[in-house]
Design a protein around this motif. Structure first.
Motif, PDB file in Angstrom:
ATOM      1  N   ASP A  69       0.620  -1.706   0.192  1.00 17.00           N
ATOM      2  CA  ASP A  69       0.365  -0.313  -0.195  1.00 17.00           C
ATOM      3  C   ASP A  69       0.629   1.231   0.030  1.00 17.00           C
ATOM      4  O   ASP A  69       2.033   1.617   0.809  1.00 17.00           O
ATOM      5  N   CYS A 120       2.171   4.852   9.146  1.00 20.84           N
ATOM      6  CA  CYS A 120       1.816   2.919   9.087  1.00 20.84           C
ATOM      7  C   CYS A 120       2.316   2.967   8.022  1.00 20.84           C
ATOM      8  O   CYS A 120       2.385   1.297   8.625  1.00 20.84           O
ATOM      9  N   HIS A 170       3.855   2.334   5.775  1.00 21.29           N
ATOM     10  CA  HIS A 170       3.297   1.904   4.351  1.00 21.29           C
ATOM     11  C   HIS A 170       4.457   2.796   2.841  1.00 21.29           C
ATOM     12  O   HIS A 170       4.524   2.005   1.947  1.00 21.29           O
ATOM     13  N   GLU A 195      -5.530   2.637   1.227  1.00 19.69           N
ATOM     14  CA  GLU A 195      -5.395   1.325   2.279  1.00 19.69           C
ATOM     15  C   GLU A 195      -6.357   1.648   3.581  1.00 19.69           C
ATOM     16  O   GLU A 195      -6.914   1.248   4.028  1.00 19.69           O
ATOM     17  N   GLU A 196      -5.595   3.757   3.820  1.00 15.59           N
ATOM     18  CA  GLU A 196      -6.383   3.880   5.219  1.00 15.59           C
ATOM     19  C   GLU A 196      -7.653   4.755   5.248  1.00 15.59           C
ATOM     20  O   GLU A 196      -8.206   6.152   4.776  1.00 15.59           O
ATOM     21  N   HIS A 226       1.992  -6.106   6.206  1.00 17.57           N
ATOM     22  CA  HIS A 226       2.812  -4.966   7.235  1.00 17.57           C
ATOM     23  C   HIS A 226       3.050  -5.293   8.301  1.00 17.57           C
ATOM     24  O   HIS A 226       3.790  -6.452   8.983  1.00 17.57           O
TER      25      HIS A 226
HETATM   26 NI    NI Z   1      -1.184   0.002   7.861  1.00 12.50          NI
END
Ligand code: NI
Length: 389
Positions: free
Chosen positions: A79, A104, A106, A138-139, A165
């Motif tokens: 992502d 996050c 990504h 993705e978020e 992830h």
């Molecule tokens: Ni994430």
């Protein structure tokens, strides 16, 4: 087979890519700069096909192995999007855009999959086809679903799909996953309460939506406490309660909003149904009007049995058996790779990035020391799933 030497050798280059993404975070579908760089690099690497605009701003590239007797096609997904929040790290490559942060990791996911693409395009030491997938949004934007709806799986004949992830707190080089439900379905609700406004000194002529909202909040907490098997898990969180503007006015309306997290379809249905019943019941008890707007979000991320044990064996190859946990406790966060796992069998794995602030924390920064493990995992996954003749 531990970390691939070439993957370790690519670490500095991949780190530079990662830090460039980190300094220039983009959110949701507006990942034009990131997707543009991904596209350009994939072309430079000599991928056999590079296609943009899948799921609006997603990028897909095909890397053919040295042979294709197996006819197998494996999808690897990363992502690209960041979060609408302000970063508080003081790293030299910190976000240059206020209110945007790669909190996050990504940026790390995208850089590692690009690194794996570089390795795979150089070596082609497999029999079949690897498809690398870079998704937007993705978020919260369901970019994974947008790519699936755009024909991702059928157009390239993807047979299995894998996602990864990062996980702060898990040591670098460690992996964790489990078969079955791994991450939760995330739904949202918004409950409108209409009472009857009045002077605050005359409550007897009002229908007080604040009092109704309080009753409703308590009643909603009984769903998990009293309607769900205690050995199962679910979350009902009221996160917003808005009402009133003055100390001497009983307002006319109030609104409660929040999220529901579940790991099983049946429990999800139960909670939605109970919420409706409780809203009707509380409304009747207080002569208020209550409307429930329940919206289903990302589904449960369910790892497929066979692909999960395969992914675990690849992780063990890379990290050693002691560093791979196949009995991870599910987390109640959600992930839109779930849509890809609904479309094709596959597995989602977490990779350790060591100590430090957690995901979505303003001081979070992806740990580049984890890059060789992530790239090795991707490369070895392709080479093991489709061994060269
Ligand atoms: Ni994430």
């Amino acid at each position: 087979m531990p970390i691939i030497n070439r993957a370790a050798g690519l670490k500095d280059e991949i780190t530079a890519w990662r830090r460039d993404f980190h300094a220039n975070p983009e959110i949701l579908y507006d990942v034009h700069r990131t997707a543009g760089i991904v596209e350009r690099k994939l072309r430079e690497l000599g991928c056999d096909e590079v296609v943009t605009g899948i799921g609006r701003t997603g990028v897909v590239a095909v890397i053919k192995g040295r042979s294709n007797h197996s006819g197998k096609v494996i999808g690897l997904r990363a992502d690209m999007d960041a979060l609408p929040m302000t970063e508080t790290t003081d790293v030299p490559y910190a976000s240059t855009i206020k209110g945007r942060a790669h909190a996050c990791g990504h940026d790390g996911h995208t850089a590692m999959l690009l690194g794996a693409a570089k390795y795979l395009a150089e070596t082609r030491n497999f029999d079949g086809t690897a498809v690398v997938i870079f998704q937007p949004a993705e978020e919260g934007g369901a970019g994974g679903l947008a790519m699936v709806k755009d024909g991702l799986m059928d157009r390239w004949g993807i047979q299995e799909v894998y996602g990864l992830h990062n996980m702060p707190g898990l040591p670098v080089g460690h992996f964790t996953l489990r078969p079955g439900p791994l991450m939760a379905a995330a739904d949202t609700f918004s409950i409108g309460i209409e009472g009857y406004g009045a002077h605050a000194s005359r409550p007897h002529v009002s229908i007080d939506p604040v009092a109704v909202g309080c009753q409703l909040h308590v009643a909603l907490q009984t769903i998990v406490a009293r309607n769900i098997d205690p050995l199962k898990c679910a979350v009902v969180s009221v996160t917003m309660f808005q009402a009133g503007e003055a100390t001497n006015v009983i307002p006319q309306t109030a609104r409660l909003q929040g999220t529901v997290r579940t790991l099983e379809a049946k429990i999800r249905d139960t909670i939605e149904a109970r919420m409706g019943e409780i809203c009707s019941g509380v409304a009747a008890a207080h002569r208020a009007k209550i409307s429930l707007d329940y919206r289903r979000g990302y589904p449960v991320t369910v790892n497929h049995e066979r692909q999960t044990s395969f992914a675990a064996s690849v992780a063990r190859d890379v990290a050693g058996a002691a560093a791979v946990d196949t009995e991870m406790t599910p987390v109640m966060g959600a992930e839109d790779f779930s849509y890809m796992l609904e479309a094709r069998p596959g597995a989602f794995i977490f990779m350790g990035t060591g100590p430090g602030p957690g995901l979505h924390h303003p001081a979070y920064d992806f740990n580049d020391e984890a890059i060789p493990a992530g790239v090795s995992y991707w490369a070895r996954l392709v080479e093991t799933a489709m061994p060269a003749a």
